[in-house]
Design a protein around this motif. Structure first.
Motif, PDB file in Angstrom:
ATOM      1  N   ASP A  54      35.258  11.615  -1.645  1.00  0.00           N
ATOM      2  CA  ASP A  54      34.188  11.783  -2.645  1.00  0.00           C
ATOM      3  C   ASP A  54      33.946  10.486  -3.399  1.00  0.00           C
ATOM      4  N   THR A  55      35.046   9.749  -3.683  1.00  0.00           N
ATOM      5  CA  THR A  55      34.976   8.548  -4.514  1.00  0.00           C
ATOM      6  C   THR A  55      35.724   7.401  -3.859  1.00  0.00           C
TER       7      THR A  55
ATOM      8  N   LYS B 159      43.179  11.145  -5.676  1.00  0.00           N
ATOM      9  CA  LYS B 159      42.343  10.377  -6.605  1.00  0.00           C
ATOM     10  C   LYS B 159      40.983  10.039  -5.979  1.00  0.00           C
ATOM     11  N   ALA B 160      40.989   9.781  -4.674  1.00  0.00           N
ATOM     12  CA  ALA B 160      39.748   9.429  -3.973  1.00  0.00           C
ATOM     13  C   ALA B 160      38.915  10.660  -3.622  1.00  0.00           C
ATOM     14  N   GLY B 161      39.493  11.859  -3.807  1.00  0.00           N
ATOM     15  CA  GLY B 161      38.769  13.065  -3.408  1.00  0.00           C
ATOM     16  C   GLY B 161      38.691  13.214  -1.896  1.00  0.00           C
ATOM     17  N   ALA B 162      39.795  12.907  -1.227  1.00  0.00           N
ATOM     18  CA  ALA B 162      39.891  13.174   0.218  1.00  0.00           C
ATOM     19  C   ALA B 162      40.130  14.679   0.399  1.00  0.00           C
ATOM     20  N   PRO B 163      39.798  15.218   1.575  1.00  0.00           N
ATOM     21  CA  PRO B 163      39.956  16.663   1.796  1.00  0.00           C
ATOM     22  C   PRO B 163      41.409  17.066   2.006  1.00  0.00           C
ATOM     23  N   VAL B 164      42.191  17.008   0.924  1.00  0.00           N
ATOM     24  CA  VAL B 164      43.593  17.439   0.966  1.00  0.00           C
ATOM     25  C   VAL B 164      43.757  18.650   0.056  1.00  0.00           C
ATOM     26  N   GLY B 165      44.983  19.081  -0.194  1.00  0.00           N
ATOM     27  CA  GLY B 165      45.220  20.258  -1.024  1.00  0.00           C
ATOM     28  C   GLY B 165      44.599  21.497  -0.377  1.00  0.00           C
TER      29      GLY B 165
END
Ligand SMILES: Nc1nc2c(c(=O)[nH]1)N[C@H]1C(S)=C(S)[C@@H](COP(=O)(O)O)O[C@H]1N2
Ligand SMILES: [Mo]
Length: 171
Positions: free
Chosen positions: A39-40, A82-88
């Protein structure tokens, strides 16, 4: 004219200042870029990494298993969050094809699957973007950052001189 003794002292001081400035790395230098399926996109400085959640582990050295060393840095999962990668919770369905390409200054690259990095899938594994070895900055051999990876038998993915993480989904 400086006396010979003074000029020797002056040269010694100049040399010391020079060595010191080489050892102290600017806190505002961008050391890691994060791009791709995030995302970022991020440009992280040493100070940014210092301010993030950190972890460390003690592990036998690669070349002499009787010697221990401590690697410290930011867990790669924290950087991806922090970068808004598709984790979690987002790490399911099509995102299971997600991976990170770790890119080094010398062009060396290695891939980690998002599922290896996400602790929900891989609770035993610890993957750090390390910036300290035994409490000291890494220095010339390892560059600013090295991947330190507890939980695998070989060191090929311990990428030295890391400069970027690129998040991708397999085709
Ligand atoms: N940037 C970079 N990192 C790298 C490599 C490389 O060629 N370039 N080689 C890898 C391999 S194959 C190994 S075994 C480990 C250990 O390398 P070292 O013994 O030179 O530290 O670093 C890994 N990280
Ligand atoms: Mo290797």
């Amino acid at each position: 004219m400086l006396s010979p003794m003074l000029s020797r002292a002056f040269r010694a001081a100049a040399l010391a200042a020079c060595l010191l400035s080489a050892a102290i790395v600017a806190a505002d230098e961008v050391v890691l870029r994060v791009s791709g399926a995030v995302d970022t996109p991020l440009e992280l400085t040493r100070a940014d990494l210092d301010a993030m959640p950190r972890d460390e582990f003690r592990i036998p050295t690669q070349h002499d298993r009787s010697v221990m060393e401590t690697w410290a840095g930011v867990p790669m999962i924290e950087i991806l969050r922090k970068a808004g990668a598709p984790v979690g919770e987002r790490l399911r369905g099509p995102n299971m094809a997600g991976y990170v390409v770790v890119i080094a200054e010398d062009g060396f690259r290695a891939v980690y699957a998002l599922a290896e990095i996400e602790p929900r899938f891989s609770p035993e594994r610890r993957i750090l973007v390390a910036d300290r070895l035994d409490g000291e900055p890494l220095g010339d051999k390892f560059g600013n950052l090295r991947i330190a990876n507890q939980g695998e038998g070989a060191f090929s993915r311990w990428v030295r001189k890391v400069v970027a993480l690129e998040v991708r989904l397999a085709d």
